[in-house]
Design an enzyme around this catalytic site. Structure first.
Site, PDB file in Angstrom:
ATOM      1  N   HIS A 229      -5.223 -10.772   0.975  1.00  0.00           N
ATOM      2  CA  HIS A 229      -5.781 -10.594   2.311  1.00  0.00           C
ATOM      3  C   HIS A 229      -7.315 -10.740   2.325  1.00  0.00           C
ATOM      4  O   HIS A 229      -7.883 -11.433   3.162  1.00  0.00           O
ATOM      5  CB  HIS A 229      -5.433  -9.211   2.880  1.00  0.00           C
ATOM      6  CG  HIS A 229      -3.956  -8.949   2.951  1.00  0.00           C
ATOM      7  ND1 HIS A 229      -3.032  -9.930   3.208  1.00  0.00           N
ATOM      8  CD2 HIS A 229      -3.232  -7.809   2.809  1.00  0.00           C
ATOM      9  CE1 HIS A 229      -1.817  -9.408   3.212  1.00  0.00           C
ATOM     10  NE2 HIS A 229      -1.915  -8.123   2.965  1.00  0.00           N
ATOM     11  N   LYS A 325      -6.196   3.116   0.031  1.00  0.00           N
ATOM     12  CA  LYS A 325      -5.240   3.960   0.746  1.00  0.00           C
ATOM     13  C   LYS A 325      -5.855   5.349   0.846  1.00  0.00           C
ATOM     14  O   LYS A 325      -6.671   5.735   0.007  1.00  0.00           O
ATOM     15  CB  LYS A 325      -3.926   4.076  -0.040  1.00  0.00           C
ATOM     16  CG  LYS A 325      -3.245   2.745  -0.327  1.00  0.00           C
ATOM     17  CD  LYS A 325      -2.336   2.337   0.795  1.00  0.00           C
ATOM     18  CE  LYS A 325      -1.554   1.086   0.432  1.00  0.00           C
ATOM     19  NZ  LYS A 325      -0.975   0.434   1.601  1.00  0.00           N
TER      20      LYS A 325
HETATM   21  C1  BG6 Z   1       0.457  -5.372   2.980  1.00  0.00           C
HETATM   22  C2  BG6 Z   1       0.308  -4.423   1.835  1.00  0.00           C
HETATM   23  O1  BG6 Z   1       0.353  -6.694   2.538  1.00  0.00           O
HETATM   24  O2  BG6 Z   1      -0.555  -5.113   3.951  1.00  0.00           O
HETATM   25  C3  BG6 Z   1       0.349  -2.987   2.311  1.00  0.00           C
HETATM   26  O3  BG6 Z   1       1.346  -4.634   0.887  1.00  0.00           O
HETATM   27  C4  BG6 Z   1      -0.655  -2.758   3.412  1.00  0.00           C
HETATM   28  O4  BG6 Z   1       0.096  -2.085   1.234  1.00  0.00           O
HETATM   29  C5  BG6 Z   1      -0.505  -3.812   4.498  1.00  0.00           C
HETATM   30  O5  BG6 Z   1      -0.429  -1.467   3.959  1.00  0.00           O
HETATM   31  C6  BG6 Z   1      -1.623  -3.708   5.514  1.00  0.00           C
HETATM   32  O6  BG6 Z   1      -1.350  -4.562   6.582  1.00  0.00           O
HETATM   33  P1  BG6 Z   1      -1.927  -4.277   8.025  1.00  0.00           P
HETATM   34  O7  BG6 Z   1      -1.515  -5.455   8.837  1.00  0.00           O
HETATM   35  O8  BG6 Z   1      -1.324  -2.984   8.486  1.00  0.00           O
HETATM   36  O9  BG6 Z   1      -3.404  -4.148   7.844  1.00  0.00           O
END
Ligand code: BG6
Length: 468
Positions: A229, A325
């Site tokens: 990400h 987290k």
């Molecule tokens: C996922 C991760 O790819 O993205 C998770 O595996 C995380 O751990 C999530 O919580 C976060 O996504 P968003 O869209 O809620 O920011």
């Protein structure tokens, strides 16, 4: 243009991803009339489910998670094409008989360790032609396994048939970075080392494991968020203008940017793990006390890194990444801090106290862009104060942005690969994080509900994190 004939298959249709994201996204697309006119939606999994039981599970999932309001007629339209088939031991022979169209999307909502064997299973059933395979990160767990996975998939499918999902690229506000940069002449001129002092990208979550301890023990923050990400968002934010808005032109620029990002230097990385504390107003257990987590786990739930992009546009501009987290609240944002003024004329405010202009691109939970600048405080003397101009999606547009999966499934139906991650980009992202996986710096600890271990403040010193 909407594709008319296409079956949509979800492998792993009774799992978490299907229930929370995929089935609701299909319903939202049905509401907008964006599903192919002809074709089934086939759910498969190992467990036995009657058609009725599967439909009622789907109905419940959609009721709980879909963006659009419940509508009996829309549901009836979707339910009429829903079909469940049990595929024991991943045997795909029955799938072929249930397909009604020459082309299909196959979404693998199953653990990555089954991607390769499922792709081979498709080949054995003669289902390669006409298939677009959607897979979700993590694509491997390090550089070597990512290459192995890619080799396995590519022994069966062509790269043009593989749609790798990084759901951050499906977020409306991430896509808006492209429009913001390349639709407005003014920003691109200052989008470089001449004007920008540093950039911070934060992906903060207040949640802990939420029953995902087993998965997370294998992953940790570097693999879960930084490798995919964050580096994807970074590449959209800092890439050169593409030759066109074609999928390949954009994907070429993104990978070119990642090639200029220097592999993480373990000396510039902070890893942390949360201990007991308070989160969202409640007592939160330590990571090591979460279900399916080893009591002496060394897995990081927080990672911060300082990186550099060695190209003409960005050389010398530090980029700080931070994710974790059990941080104080959920926020994904990019803060661009511009250079400060060379000297000040305001006696009451020495230059070191003049705040720099900042541009904040907030991706979630608020979707907004804020520019901060100095203004004179009314009065006889020249006193200055930081004020801001703000654009918020909410107030500017009455429409609610689409969910990332809705957008991505729709693009896959249309065959548009722009927002999917190409193999070379995945591989380069692993090359960037690999040094941190090979030589992980020691773990620091932070109390749940705080902004991570104190070492992460030293990383950005003498600055301070924008969110703190
Ligand atoms: C996922 C991760 O790819 O993205 C998770 O595996 C995380 O751990 C999530 O919580 C976060 O996504 P968003 O869209 O809620 O920011």
């Amino acid at each position: 243009m909407t594709v008319e004939n296409l079956d949509i298959v979800i492998v792993g249709a009774t799992g978490n991803l299907a229930k929370r994201k995929l089935l609701p996204a299909l319903y939202d697309l049905e509401v907008q009339g964006l599903l192919p006119a002809q074709g089934r939606v086939i759910g498969t999994a190992r467990s036995p489910y009657s058609q009725e039981a599967f439909r009622s599970m789907a109905r419940e999932a959609i009721g709980a998670e879909a963006r659009s309001a419940w509508d009996d007629e829309t549901w009836a339209g979707l339910a009429a094409r829903l079909k469940y088939i049990q595929l024991p031991d991943g045997d795909l022979s029955q799938l072929r008989a249930e397909l009604t169209q020459a082309e299909r999307l196959i979404f693998l909502a199953i653990p990555p360790s089954y991607f390769g064997s499922t792709a081979r299973g498709l080949a054995e059933q003669g289902l390669v032609e006409g298939t677009r395979l959607l897979i979700e990160k993590p694509f491997g767990r390090d550089l070597e396994s990512a290459r192995d996975l890619d080799r396995e998939l590519r022994s069966v499918l062509d790269e043009s048939q593989i749609f790798r999902i990084d759901h951050y690229l499906g977020k409306e506000t991430v896509q808006n970075i492209l429009v913001f940069r390349f639709g407005n002449a003014v920003f691109e001129r200052i989008w470089n080392r001449d004007a920008i002092d540093h950039i911070e990208i934060t992906v903060a979550e207040s949640v802990g494991m939420e029953g995902r301890g087993y998965f997370y023990e294998e992953v940790g923050a570097l693999r879960d968020i930084v490798q995919n990400h964050m580096l994807q968002v970074l590449s959209v934010l800092t890439m050169e203008p593409p030759a066109s808005f074609d999928a390949e032109a954009i994907r070429d620029e993104k990978v070119k940017l990642l090639r200029a990002v220097q592999p993480l230097d373990p000396a510039n990385i902070v890893r942390g793990q949360y201990t007991r504390g308070m989160a969202d107003g409640r007592e939160a257990p330590a990571y090591r006390e979460e279900e399916n987590v080893a009591p002496d786990s060394d897995v990081e739930t927080f990672a911060a890194a300082k990186i550099e992009i060695e190209n003409w546009r960005w050389a010398g501009v530090p980029i700080y990444l931070r994710t974790g987290k059990r941080l104080p609240f959920r926020s994904t944002e990019i803060e661009i801090a511009f250079k400060t003024v060379p000297r000040t004329y305001f006696e009451a405010t020495p230059v070191e106290h003049v705040s720099p202009n900042t541009l904040t691109l907030c991706i979630q939970p608020e979707e907004e862009i804020t520019f901060s600048f100095l203004a004179k405080v009314p009065g006889q003397e020249i006193n200055v104060k930081q004020v801001s101009m703000n654009f918020s999606y909410d107030s500017a547009f009455s429409a609610e942005p689409a969910e990332a999966y809705e957008r991505l499934i729709h693009d896959a139906i249309e065959g548009d690969r722009t927002l999917f991650v190409r193999a070379d980009s995945v591989e380069r992202a692993w090359e960037i994080v690999q040094p941190a996986l090979d030589n992980p710096p020691p773990l620091g600890f932070y109390v749940a509900g705080s902004w991570g271990p104190f070492e992460s403040d030293e990383l950005i010193s003498p600055l301070t994190w924008h969110l703190r």
